[in-house]
Design a protein around this motif. Structure first.
Motif, PDB file in Angstrom:
ATOM      1  N   ILE A  21       0.874  -1.168   0.000  1.00 45.71           N
ATOM      2  CA  ILE A  21       0.000   0.000   0.000  1.00 45.71           C
ATOM      3  C   ILE A  21       0.913   1.221   0.000  1.00 45.71           C
ATOM      4  N   GLY A  22       0.843   2.018  -1.054  1.00 44.66           N
ATOM      5  CA  GLY A  22       1.742   3.149  -1.197  1.00 44.66           C
ATOM      6  C   GLY A  22       1.370   4.322  -0.305  1.00 44.66           C
ATOM      7  N   PRO A  23       2.235   5.328  -0.232  1.00 48.14           N
ATOM      8  CA  PRO A  23       1.936   6.524   0.567  1.00 48.14           C
ATOM      9  C   PRO A  23       0.639   7.221   0.132  1.00 48.14           C
ATOM     10  N   ASP A  24       0.226   6.998  -1.113  1.00 46.98           N
ATOM     11  CA  ASP A  24      -1.024   7.584  -1.595  1.00 46.98           C
ATOM     12  C   ASP A  24      -2.250   6.764  -1.202  1.00 46.98           C
ATOM     13  N   GLY A  25      -2.052   5.652  -0.508  1.00 45.63           N
ATOM     14  CA  GLY A  25      -3.158   4.821  -0.066  1.00 45.63           C
ATOM     15  C   GLY A  25      -3.593   3.774  -1.063  1.00 45.63           C
ATOM     16  N   ALA A  26      -3.003   3.749  -2.260  1.00 48.52           N
ATOM     17  CA  ALA A  26      -3.383   2.772  -3.287  1.00 48.52           C
ATOM     18  C   ALA A  26      -2.755   1.413  -2.981  1.00 48.52           C
ATOM     19  N   ALA A  27      -3.580   0.373  -3.025  1.00 48.14           N
ATOM     20  CA  ALA A  27      -3.123  -0.984  -2.721  1.00 48.14           C
ATOM     21  C   ALA A  27      -2.884  -1.767  -4.008  1.00 48.14           C
ATOM     22  N   VAL A  28      -1.821  -2.572  -4.010  1.00 48.80           N
ATOM     23  CA  VAL A  28      -1.506  -3.448  -5.137  1.00 48.80           C
ATOM     24  C   VAL A  28      -1.511  -4.883  -4.626  1.00 48.80           C
ATOM     25  N   PRO A  29      -2.432  -5.746  -5.130  1.00 52.45           N
ATOM     26  CA  PRO A  29      -2.465  -7.134  -4.665  1.00 52.45           C
ATOM     27  C   PRO A  29      -1.243  -7.916  -5.126  1.00 52.45           C
ATOM     28  N   PHE A  30      -0.984  -9.027  -4.454  1.00 51.53           N
ATOM     29  CA  PHE A  30       0.226  -9.803  -4.727  1.00 51.53           C
ATOM     30  C   PHE A  30       0.316 -10.260  -6.176  1.00 51.53           C
ATOM     31  N   ASP A  31      -0.798 -10.674  -6.777  1.00 55.97           N
ATOM     32  CA  ASP A  31      -0.689 -11.166  -8.151  1.00 55.97           C
ATOM     33  C   ASP A  31      -0.306 -10.054  -9.120  1.00 55.97           C
ATOM     34  N   GLU A  32      -0.871  -8.852  -8.915  1.00 57.72           N
ATOM     35  CA  GLU A  32      -0.521  -7.728  -9.783  1.00 57.72           C
ATOM     36  C   GLU A  32       0.897  -7.240  -9.482  1.00 57.72           C
ATOM     37  N   PHE A  33       1.287  -7.254  -8.218  1.00 53.87           N
ATOM     38  CA  PHE A  33       2.642  -6.838  -7.844  1.00 53.87           C
ATOM     39  C   PHE A  33       3.672  -7.771  -8.481  1.00 53.87           C
ATOM     40  N   ASP A  34       3.377  -9.052  -8.483  1.00 49.47           N
ATOM     41  CA  ASP A  34       4.267 -10.026  -9.123  1.00 49.47           C
ATOM     42  C   ASP A  34       4.386  -9.740 -10.622  1.00 49.47           C
ATOM     43  N   ARG A  35       3.262  -9.416 -11.273  1.00 52.66           N
ATOM     44  CA  ARG A  35       3.298  -9.087 -12.697  1.00 52.66           C
ATOM     45  C   ARG A  35       4.130  -7.838 -12.938  1.00 52.66           C
ATOM     46  N   GLN A  36       3.977  -6.829 -12.076  1.00 53.30           N
ATOM     47  CA  GLN A  36       4.741  -5.586 -12.235  1.00 53.30           C
ATOM     48  C   GLN A  36       6.237  -5.821 -12.050  1.00 53.30           C
ATOM     49  N   ILE A  37       6.599  -6.670 -11.127  1.00 55.61           N
ATOM     50  CA  ILE A  37       8.014  -6.994 -10.914  1.00 55.61           C
ATOM     51  C   ILE A  37       8.595  -7.657 -12.162  1.00 55.61           C
ATOM     52  N   ARG A  38       7.845  -8.563 -12.756  1.00 53.84           N
ATOM     53  CA  ARG A  38       8.321  -9.217 -13.980  1.00 53.84           C
ATOM     54  C   ARG A  38       8.451  -8.207 -15.122  1.00 53.84           C
ATOM     55  N   ALA A  39       7.548  -7.236 -15.155  1.00 53.46           N
ATOM     56  CA  ALA A  39       7.625  -6.214 -16.197  1.00 53.46           C
ATOM     57  C   ALA A  39       8.856  -5.329 -16.010  1.00 53.46           C
ATOM     58  N   VAL A  40       9.132  -4.931 -14.774  1.00 47.27           N
ATOM     59  CA  VAL A  40      10.340  -4.141 -14.492  1.00 47.27           C
ATOM     60  C   VAL A  40      11.575  -4.920 -14.923  1.00 47.27           C
ATOM     61  N   ALA A  41      11.615  -6.214 -14.573  1.00 46.93           N
ATOM     62  CA  ALA A  41      12.766  -7.041 -14.946  1.00 46.93           C
ATOM     63  C   ALA A  41      12.908  -7.100 -16.464  1.00 46.93           C
ATOM     64  N   GLY A  42      11.791  -7.207 -17.167  1.00 48.14           N
ATOM     65  CA  GLY A  42      11.852  -7.246 -18.624  1.00 48.14           C
ATOM     66  C   GLY A  42      12.392  -5.957 -19.216  1.00 48.14           C
ATOM     67  N   TRP A  43      11.933  -4.818 -18.688  1.00 50.62           N
ATOM     68  CA  TRP A  43      12.409  -3.521 -19.197  1.00 50.62           C
ATOM     69  C   TRP A  43      13.894  -3.336 -18.895  1.00 50.62           C
ATOM     70  N   VAL A  44      14.279  -3.640 -17.659  1.00 51.43           N
ATOM     71  CA  VAL A  44      15.684  -3.486 -17.264  1.00 51.43           C
ATOM     72  C   VAL A  44      16.572  -4.392 -18.117  1.00 51.43           C
ATOM     73  N   GLY A  45      16.120  -5.625 -18.349  1.00 54.98           N
ATOM     74  CA  GLY A  45      16.902  -6.542 -19.158  1.00 54.98           C
ATOM     75  C   GLY A  45      17.088  -6.074 -20.584  1.00 54.98           C
ATOM     76  N   ALA A  46      16.078  -5.332 -21.098  1.00 54.33           N
ATOM     77  CA  ALA A  46      16.155  -4.843 -22.475  1.00 54.33           C
ATOM     78  C   ALA A  46      17.001  -3.586 -22.615  1.00 54.33           C
ATOM     79  N   HIS A  47      17.290  -2.908 -21.499  1.00 56.78           N
ATOM     80  CA  HIS A  47      17.979  -1.619 -21.579  1.00 56.78           C
ATOM     81  C   HIS A  47      19.292  -1.590 -20.804  1.00 56.78           C
ATOM     82  N   SER A  48      19.821  -2.760 -20.476  1.00 52.75           N
ATOM     83  CA  SER A  48      21.102  -2.816 -19.765  1.00 52.75           C
ATOM     84  C   SER A  48      21.705  -4.200 -19.961  1.00 52.75           C
ATOM     85  N   ALA A  49      22.932  -4.349 -19.485  1.00 52.95           N
ATOM     86  CA  ALA A  49      23.638  -5.627 -19.611  1.00 52.95           C
ATOM     87  C   ALA A  49      23.736  -6.305 -18.248  1.00 52.95           C
ATOM     88  N   PRO A  50      23.878  -7.637 -18.226  1.00 50.51           N
ATOM     89  CA  PRO A  50      24.031  -8.332 -16.940  1.00 50.51           C
ATOM     90  C   PRO A  50      25.156  -7.725 -16.104  1.00 50.51           C
TER      91      PRO A  50
END
Length: 491
Positions: A21-50
């Motif tokens: 639950i962010g400082p703005d009061g908005a809640a993110v459920p675990f399934d959506e949070f997991d999807r967002q984490i995978r999306a961040v990993a995908g973007w980072v992987g596409a724009h940087s090197a190991p």
């Protein structure tokens, strides 16, 4: 196991429970949070090197929480830069770690006007809440890292010197998480409020909570009124506080008459808690207290003092309240030369960035703290080695003098440092915050300490201030106190 597996496991067990639950009061459920984490990993992987460093300069937010997991998931090193530092200090840390991507809040990125010239390694700057960071999780598992790969690179608070960059792997952070789940008996299914900046190691508490499927509420910064409101709004059951934060919270509750009926547990660290403050907190809050001792290099706490020991301390054994606790089963703690506390275990970082060893050849971390262990196995932190005042050839623990000062009814808080003295080499100097409207005489405080400690430990100088300077994780900034005291006495 890797960091993001904690969230994936919680999502499988209870997908619609709020993960963050962010400082703005908005809640993110675990399934959506997991999807967002995978999306961040995908973007980072596409724009940087190991192995690239991805730096973040931001306030606590859901976006920051995604980076905690998503960057290491991509096999990159999340580099946490304290957003409260001056730009020059931030440039120094960025130049040392040489990130290729910098992620941040607009307000903090706007201050880094010379970022490109000061840190030539940076090829991309993006805001933490940019839609592209959570657009598509495709490709997030293209380069799954190994447990011993670096996950986080974060800096010590620098309260006694120049901040050092500490490198933690998935393995070391998860070892600290497991130790805390056991050592603190973390309850599953609760709601935890994190008031500490996520750029500090205290942010590992989010992982501790996610390991048992609990919800984490993020505060952008600590303010007693906002903290109390968040507890009520979200039904918070547990939190972590520095003693200075706890004092501010109790003052707010006393002034407003507010209550926190859902709160059941408070963990604290960075300093022992004064007995009077603990009694007041128990009377007003009726919660369990947990003390923890650790540091950036240990990726979390290594010792714990539980609720039963706190109650025992209040029931006639006050010395227990000054203890840091008992080591959890997965870590070793011993006292080395000069009384220095040494720590060894899987959660201890092996190196400082870029390649300086953090431990000796046998794996022991020298903490820089002086301590002792009692017959029941409890660790006591006597002081920082650098905060020992050597006066007239005698060693004086600044913490011991601080404890004596805060036992005075008119003293709210105190910091003790050594100042140059032509005769004694160093003299004990107390910098004191008085209780509102009850400023005592300096001579009375000196006599008060002398009644409790041997004569050479008494302060030879007493200075009064409105508040003590703190680092962003709630510790008294002894460097700043020392500079102030020496400047005032020279004047």
């Amino acid at each position: 196991m890797l960091l993001h597996d904690l969230v994936a496991s919680a999502a499988a067990a209870d997908p619609r429970r709020p993960a963050v639950i962010g400082p703005d009061g908005a809640a993110v459920p675990f399934d959506e949070f997991d999807r967002q984490i995978r999306a961040v990993a995908g973007w980072v992987g596409a724009h940087s090197a190991p192995g690239d460093r991805i730096a973040v300069v931001a306030d606590n937010s859901t976006a920051y929480a995604r980076l905690y997991y998503g960057v290491p998931r991509a096999g990159r090193i999340l580099t946490l830069i304290n957003q409260r530092l001056r730009p020059g200090e931030q440039y120094a840390q960025l130049a040392l770690t040489r990130p290729t991507v910098v992620v941040g809040d607009p307000v903090h990125l706007d201050r880094l006007t010379e970022l490109r010239s000061e840190v030539p390694s940076v090829v991309r700057v993006v805001t933490a809440d940019a839609a592209e960071l959570t657009a598509d999780p495709a490709g997030s598992d293209a380069a799954r890292p190994a447990p011993d790969d670096p996950a986080w690179l974060l800096f010590t608070s620098g309260s006694t010197g120049t901040p050092k960059g500490v490198v933690h792997s998935h393995r070391s952070v998860l070892a600290a998480v497991r130790g805390s789940v056991v050592g603190r008996a973390v309850a599953p299914g609760g709601v935890y409020l994190l008031p500490f900046p996520m750029c500090h190691i205290a942010g590992y508490n989010m992982l501790v909570q996610h390991a048992v499927g609990a919800t984490v509420v993020l505060a952008a910064q600590f303010r007693a009124d906002a903290f109390a409101k968040a507890v009520r709004d979200h039904g918070v059951t547990a939190c972590s506080l520095a003693p200075t934060m706890l004092h501010a919270l109790l003052t707010h509750l006393k002034d407003t008459g507010a209550t926190l009926p859902t709160l059941r547990s408070i963990a604290y660290g960075s300093a022992a808690i004064p007995a009077d403050l603990l009694r007041t907190a128990l009377d007003r809050l009726d919660v369990d207290f947990h003390q923890g001792y650790g540091m950036t290099e240990t990726s979390g706490n290594v010792t714990f003092l539980g609720p039963a020991e706190h109650r025992r301390g209040l029931a006639g054994h006050p010395e227990i309240l000054t203890a840091a606790g008992i080591p959890h089963p997965q870590v070793e703690v011993r006292i080395g030369a000069g009384g220095e506390i040494l720590v060894r275990g899987a959660q201890v970082a092996a190196q400082y960035w870029p390649d300086r060893p953090a431990v000796d050849r046998d794996g022991w971390l020298p903490t820089g703290d002086v301590g002792r262990v009692d017959p029941e196995g409890r660790l006591y932190v006597v002081d920082r080695r650098k905060d020992i005042v050597v006066t007239g050839g005698e060693n004086v623990s600044s913490r011991e003098v601080e404890d004596a000062l805060t036992a005075h009814a008119d003293v709210e808080s105190a910091a003790v440092v050594g100042v140059p003295d032509e005769y004694w080499g160093e003299a004990v100097c107390a910098v004191v915050v008085a209780v509102d409207g009850r400023r005592p005489a300096a001579a009375d405080l000196i006599a008060h300490v002398r009644d409790r400690l041997t004569a050479f430990k008494r302060p030879r100088h007493v200075l009064f201030v409105q508040r003590l300077p703190l680092t962003t994780n709630g510790k008294v900034d002894k460097n700043a106190v020392r500079r102030y005291a020496r400047s005032e006495l020279r004047a």
